[in-house]
Design an enzyme around this catalytic site. Structure first.
Site, PDB file in Angstrom:
ATOM      1  N   ASP A   1     -28.709  41.746  -3.726  1.00  9.52           N
ATOM      2  CA  ASP A   1     -27.688  40.706  -3.890  1.00  9.52           C
ATOM      3  C   ASP A   1     -28.386  39.350  -3.888  1.00  9.52           C
ATOM      4  O   ASP A   1     -29.152  39.048  -2.966  1.00  9.52           O
ATOM      5  CB  ASP A   1     -26.690  40.737  -2.729  1.00  9.52           C
ATOM      6  CG  ASP A   1     -25.847  42.010  -2.713  1.00  9.52           C
ATOM      7  OD1 ASP A   1     -26.060  42.854  -3.589  1.00  9.52           O
ATOM      8  OD2 ASP A   1     -25.000  42.144  -1.824  1.00  9.52           O
TER       9      ASP A   1
ATOM     10  N   ASP B   1     -12.731  46.613  -5.292  1.00  9.74           N
ATOM     11  CA  ASP B   1     -13.008  46.188  -3.923  1.00  9.74           C
ATOM     12  C   ASP B   1     -11.685  46.197  -3.172  1.00  9.74           C
ATOM     13  O   ASP B   1     -10.739  45.533  -3.583  1.00  9.74           O
ATOM     14  CB  ASP B   1     -13.596  44.780  -3.909  1.00  9.74           C
ATOM     15  CG  ASP B   1     -14.859  44.672  -4.764  1.00  9.74           C
ATOM     16  OD1 ASP B   1     -15.495  45.708  -4.990  1.00  9.74           O
ATOM     17  OD2 ASP B   1     -15.195  43.562  -5.203  1.00  9.74           O
TER      18      ASP B   1
END
Length: 241
Positions: free
Chosen positions: A15, A135
């Site tokens: 990330d 998500d």
């Protein structure tokens, strides 16, 4: 389509924010812990046996602009494994240009929720390359860097995207993300049961038992970030579960 993950895989997360590897707690900006250069991290995981890398441009996810493109390009040059990329990919044209440049799979979250047809559009020219990222927070799909609820049920949404041509579903349980407190397999199982394409699980993995539990729940792969960077277990041990 399951040739994407013919066998269960553990996929290290890289990330990126401001050109550095970070991990956020529950996706909150300002909670990040930094882990250095993205290319070094990518090389390290590949040397440790990773067959796929999960890259996320966090600036892209929050701002909608792909800020970490230079780091992504450098990783594509440096490694020879499958790379899936998410964060700030908003249009079919964005996705196609990345796929043509060597990204193997594009991860669409907000864009897929706001415009489901984009999945079909990309799949027409690059079949099986779209991973739709669902998500979930409190049992509903959230978008825009996990800040907005949509009212969508993750399993129902997964079925819809499979029909539109999604090659895989990435299911992130935001309630446990980045906390190193374990996983909630029942949520993953519901999504796995709803679709025939691979489901990649993400969020909350803290121990090898968590990896085992997600594998048992039917996940085709699991994305691991914080636990690997913090040395809770090695990639080799996780891949051997």
């Amino acid at each position: 389509m399951s040739q994407q993950f013919p066998e269960f895989e553990v996929v290290p997360a890289v990330d990126m924010q401001d050109g550095e590897v970070v991990q956020l707690v529950q996706g909150e900006r300002g909670t990040e812990k930094r882990y250095g250069d993205p290319v070094e991290a990518a090389r390290r995981w590949v040397d440790a046996g990773a067959e796929t890398l999960h890259l996320v441009d966090l600036d892209g996810a929050f701002e909608g602009e792909r800020e970490n493109a230079p780091a992504v390009e450098a990783i594509l040059e440096a490694v020879d494994v499958d790379v899936q990329l998410g964060g700030g990919i908003r249009t079919a044209a964005d996705a196609r240009s990345l796929l043509d440049r060597g990204v193997d799979r594009v991860i669409l979250g907000t864009a897929a929720v706001e415009n489901p047809e984009v999945v079909a559009e990309i799949s027409e020219t690059h079949p099986g390359t779209v991973v739709v990222s669902l998500d979930a927070k409190g049992g509903e799909v959230v978008v825009s860097g996990w800040t907005e609820g949509t009212g969508l049920d993750p399993a129902e949404a997964a079925t819809r995207y499979e029909d539109l041509g999604a090659g895989a579903i990435l299911f992130t349980d935001v309630d446990v993300e980045g906390r190193l407190e374990g996983v909630q397999t029942d949520r993953v199982e519901r999504v796995v049961d709803a679709v025939d394409v691979p489901v990649i699980a993400s969020g909350g993995v803290a121990t090898l038992d968590d990896v085992r539990a997600l594998k048992a729940a039917g996940a085709a792969a699991v994305v691991v970030g914080t636990a690997l960077y913090e040395g809770r277990f090695s990639l080799a041990d996780a891949m051997a579960v």
